[in-house]
Design an enzyme around this catalytic site. Sequence first.
Site, PDB file in Angstrom:
ATOM      1  N   ASP A   9       0.869  -1.163   0.000  1.00 39.76           N
ATOM      2  CA  ASP A   9       0.000   0.000   0.000  1.00 39.76           C
ATOM      3  C   ASP A   9       0.917   1.228   0.000  1.00 39.76           C
ATOM      4  O   ASP A   9       2.132   1.101   0.197  1.00 39.76           O
ATOM      5  CB  ASP A   9      -0.888  -0.057   1.253  1.00 39.76           C
ATOM      6  N   ASP A  11      -0.163   5.050   1.170  1.00 39.23           N
ATOM      7  CA  ASP A  11      -0.381   5.974   2.281  1.00 39.23           C
ATOM      8  C   ASP A  11      -0.264   5.268   3.630  1.00 39.23           C
ATOM      9  O   ASP A  11      -0.844   4.205   3.839  1.00 39.23           O
ATOM     10  CB  ASP A  11      -1.765   6.613   2.182  1.00 39.23           C
TER      11      ASP A  11
END
Length: 240
Positions: A9, A11
């Site tokens: 991922d 963020d």
Amino acid sequence: MVKVVVVLDFDRTIIDDDSDRWVINELGLTDFFNQIRSTIPSWTSLMDTIMNELHSKGITTDNIAQCLQRAFLHPNIASAIKSAQSLGCDLRIISDANMFYIKTILEHHNLLGCFSEINTNPSFVDEKGCLHVTPFHDSTLPPHGCQLCPPNMCKGLIIDRIRGSLPESEARFIYVGDGAGDYCPTLKLKGGDFVMPRKNYPLWDRIGTDPKLVHATVHDWSNGEELENILLNLVKKLVT
């Protein structure tokens, strides 16, 4: 030969902040964001509206890029990415951010070339110089139908597609994430795979509510040093 696919991922995983909120706060749109948030149900439409507001205030894509380059990316995470690539891993990103934000930050840290694929919401700059964000999952197509994911992106479907493109017996996945949107792809992982949820974040909480639903081996992490140590130990275990 085992093929190790490391999926990250973006963020609060690769960078320590949420890139959307970072831009909103740094460029002075927190109040505007709070005013319009409840009126626009789609996050990507909300971000597109934010981009229009920035443009109307004379803030250019260069200004946005300079803002993004100030977001904190832990040096251990940068070295973990480079080391995993040098060990032969196939690194990919699945993120609900957008392509302009991700590419800008990765280029700034000389990491863009480490990734074979970035799955995120598309972005483009129009003829007036305004940045736009569009949904990853085209709204003109039938909905993806996943109850766990937002309408613009099902990360689990992306994991299925990546796995389907690789020789089944050889690929082992390491998934690194933090958010609620990372739970669906975690459920797609198999017994020989690993998931690395960030401790005390939504993915970690969701896994903890019913660990039996997750087939992959779980290794949690809290900061850049822990992410690097755990990830590289897992990679070395798999490649040897």
